[in-house]
Motif scaffolding. Structure first.
Motif, PDB file in Angstrom:
ATOM      1  N   ASP A   1      36.089  38.673  42.273  1.00  0.00           N
ATOM      2  CA  ASP A   1      37.532  38.614  42.458  1.00  0.00           C
ATOM      3  C   ASP A   1      38.042  39.971  42.924  1.00  0.00           C
ATOM      4  OD1 ASP A   1      40.158  37.894  42.490  1.00  0.00           O
ATOM      5  OD2 ASP A   1      40.216  37.136  40.431  1.00  0.00           O
TER       6      ASP A   1
ATOM      7  N   GLN B   1      38.954  40.831  38.790  1.00  0.00           N
ATOM      8  CA  GLN B   1      39.875  41.543  39.675  1.00  0.00           C
ATOM      9  C   GLN B   1      40.111  42.992  39.236  1.00  0.00           C
ATOM     10  OE1 GLN B   1      43.183  39.037  40.553  1.00  0.00           O
ATOM     11  NE2 GLN B   1      44.044  40.390  42.083  1.00  0.00           N
TER      12      GLN B   1
ATOM     13  N   THR C   1      42.347  33.371  42.385  1.00  0.00           N
ATOM     14  CA  THR C   1      41.724  33.659  41.093  1.00  0.00           C
ATOM     15  C   THR C   1      41.535  32.369  40.296  1.00  0.00           C
ATOM     16  OG1 THR C   1      42.636  35.885  41.040  1.00  0.00           O
ATOM     17  CG2 THR C   1      41.982  34.941  38.934  1.00  0.00           C
TER      18      THR C   1
HETATM   19 MG   LIG Z   1      43.967  36.946  41.845  1.00  0.00          MG
END
Ligand SMILES: [Mg+2]
Ligand SMILES: Nc1ncnc2c1ncn2[C@@H]1O[C@H](COP(=O)(O)OP(=O)(O)OP(=O)(O)O)[C@@H](O)[C@H]1O
Lengths: 373, 225
Positions: A168, A91, A50
């Motif tokens: 992500d 994410q 990330t």
């Molecule tokens: Mg991550």
């Protein structure tokens, strides 16, 4: 500016140390993402995936090294303008709960000052592209399933047609069945939109299926290997890579390689009407028990060598249908499965009825071994 | 005596209806003005707390301290400087709303899911757009709950402003007490309770409408992705 040979995104000796942690989140990372490629960043949790993604669109600035987007140092660019020009799927999806699906997708176009008509057309085009129903556009995110929300996240990132897309773990929050479908759809989407995509995942199969190149990161954001999926599986660069890939590397390669990548053999096959004498001779050279019978390019079936006694010619009568049929785009894994399920030795490869050749388990074994050489 | 001075004398109510209506209007005005000003001041304080995080505990402590000043003392202390004016009534009233409103704004902003703000930043919204377009709208339900508490509390406190010559229904109550004449006292008390209930109900309706996204239930969780 869009020099095709220049990488779309480039990280050059980038390190990121967060002030309150001892170990660096990313260490001396150099990575070039070719234009139009899908690159997967993969590695154990906390290895800096990330962080690497956030370094690309300046959500964070590197401690040292620099990042280039389209050949330009991102530190010379306005971060807001840079981000508006790069699609990002976070994410946790992170849809705006107080906005309808249409409004969620329209956020970036609106921030860019598009007029209403253009925005509305684009929103409905995107709904179509990512597989959302038009009637869902008026709903709120909470009213959609997890998989649908992920699609909205992708549509929002694609809204202003950015050349680069950062994702992500875009399919992290859905069950494996839906995930497999979304991965397939991403590939189909990519075939239409040709973006440069950097995709973070911790699912090895996802990385191997969707990516053109895989960057495997070790803890501390150290790049352990950056290679095409098959190369990664065939030739792990170090112990950590081998361990990460697991004990079934060959099986994973089988799932990656397709039948048309093999040198297909024609095997023992004769045209219908060939004399039994010639057929027997061919079978003797081949050394097998069965011979394939073709009508022009069509595979009619198998005939056992013992049935070719006496004089006469090979007919369509009494043929045994092929138990294992595969297409040229089938994976070797699927071909192997077909052969073993049918309890036969040979799969027949046909492309829309046209006979291409045969595959045996030995062919598959040799293919893996050859490519390892 | 209770024959001639019952709790409620309708003839008096009818005769004094204009005074009573004027008192209700004044009460409502003072309440709304207090809440609007309170929201404005709280907004500024919340902005300061957001901009300079270190100021936040100080602002929290200061507004809480204001709230602990006894109301009669607060009104009384201002009279020498601002006289028996509406300003004298408004300063303590506004001050009392701050602890509730500043916290409501900050709590409202705090409860915005981090992922939502993170996404807003990642796709390129400027800090101002993120605040005005994403975080503030999502904080509105919490802020409205704060306004509800502040409003209902203010309706009660406004009656006390009668001691500085303001206070709408409070003046009826004070008048009744001074003259030991129960009708204005009863009317003032009943109407201020009623007003608090009505405003509270109005906020309940508002709260239901203000966040349509969270009232609607998910259509189907199962099924097609
Ligand atoms: Mg991550
Ligand atoms: N804002 C931050 N402040 C301090 N440390 C951070 C910050 N963001 C990340 N880190 C640390 O940096 C390291 C890398 O984090 P990162 O989020 O990039 O990992 P990841 O590979 O994405 O992990 P995951 O697979 O769990 O999402 C971790 O040790 C994390 O704790």
């Amino acid at each position: 500016m869009t020099d095709a040979s220049r990488p779309a995104v480039q990280l050059l000796a980038v390190s990121k140390h967060f002030p309150d942690s001892v170990a660096p989140a990313v260490e001396h990372l150099t990575l070039a993402v070719p234009r139009g490629a899908v690159v997967a960043l993969i590695g154990p949790s906390g290895c800096g995936k990330t962080t690497s993604l956030r370094l690309i669109n300046r959500l964070i600035d590197p401690t040292s090294g620099h990042v280039e987007v389209d050949g330009r140092d991102t530190r010379q660019l306005d971060p807001i303008a840079l981000r508006l020009g790069i699609g990002y799927v976070i994410q946790a999806v992170g849809l705006f709960p107080h906005r309808t699906i249409a409004q969620n997708i329209a956020v970036v176009p609106r921030a860019l000052g598009w007029d209403r008509g253009r925005t509305r057309r684009r929103v409905s085009e995107l709904a179509e592209l990512v597989g959302l129903e038009q009637e869902q556009l008026g709903r709120f995110p909470d009213e959609l399933s997890g998989g649908q929300q992920q699609r909205v996240g992708v549509a929002r990132a694609l809204a202003a047609d950015p050349p680069i897309l950062l994702m992500d773990e875009p399919f992290g929050a859905v069950d494996p069945v839906v995930r497999a479908r979304l991965q397939q759809e991403l590939l189909e989407l990519q075939a239409r939109v040709h973006k440069t995509i950097v995709l973070v995942t911790h699912d090895l199969d996802e990385a191997l299926t969707v990516a053109d190149r895989v960057a495997l990161l070790d803890r501390g954001g150290r790049l352990a290997q950056y290679a095409e999926p098959d190369e990664l599986l065939r030739a792990p660069a170090e112990e950590f890579v081998t361990e990460f890939l697991g004990p079934d590397r060959s099986l994973r390669r089988l799932a990656l390689l397709t039948v048309d990548a093999l040198q297909l053999r024609r095997g023992a096959a004769v045209a219908v009407g060939t004399s039994t004498h010639d057929a027997r001779a061919l079978l003797a050279r081949d050394g097998g028990d069965w011979i394939g019978v073709l009508d022009d390019e069509r595979f009619l079936g198998w005939v056992r060598g013992t049935a070719l006694a006496g004089e006469g010619s090979v007919t369509e009568q009494g043929l045994e249908a092929p138990a294992a049929l595969v297409g040229p785009r089938s994976t070797l894994r699927a071909a192997m499965d077909r052969i073993m399920t049918a309890r036969t030795a040979t799969a027949v490869v046909v492309d829309e009825g046209r006979f291409l050749g045969i595959v045996t388990l030995e062919d598959i074994r040799r293919a893996l071994a050859e490519r390892a050489g | 005596m209770s024959e001639r001075n019952p709790l409620l004398r309708w003839d008096y109510v009818v005769a004094q209806r204009h005074t009573i209506i004027a008192a209700v209007i004044e009460h409502v005005q003072l309440t709304l003005l207090t809440v609007v000003l309170g929201l404005a001041v709280a907004g500024v304080l919340a902005a300061v707390a957001l901009r300079w995080g270190r100021a936040r505990p100080t602002i929290g402590a200061a507004t809480a301290a204001l709230y602990t000043i006894p109301s009669v003392a607060f009104f009384g202390l201002l009279v020498p400087s601002t006289g028996l004016t509406r300003t004298t009534a408004l300063i303590p009233l506004v001050a009392y709303t701050l602890v509730v409103l500043v916290n409501a704004i900050l709590d409202g902003l705090d409860q915005v899911p981090p992922a939502v703000d993170e996404a807003a930043e990642a796709i390129g919204l400027s800090p101002l757009r993120r605040l005005l377009g994403v975080r503030l709208p999502l904080a509105v339900p919490v802020i409205v709950s704060g306004l509800r508490v502040a409003t209902v509390t203010t309706v009660g406190l406004v009656t006390l402003a009668a001691i500085v010559g303001q206070g709408g229904l409070g003046r009826l109550i004070l008048d009744g007490l001074r003259r030991a004449f129960w009708t204005p006292l009863t009317i003032g008390a009943l109407l201020s309770i009623l007003l608090a209930l009505v405003l509270d109900a109005a906020f309940v309706l508002l709260e239901r409408r203000i966040a349509p996204w969270s009232v609607r239930r998910p259509a189907s969780r199962a099924g097609a992705a």
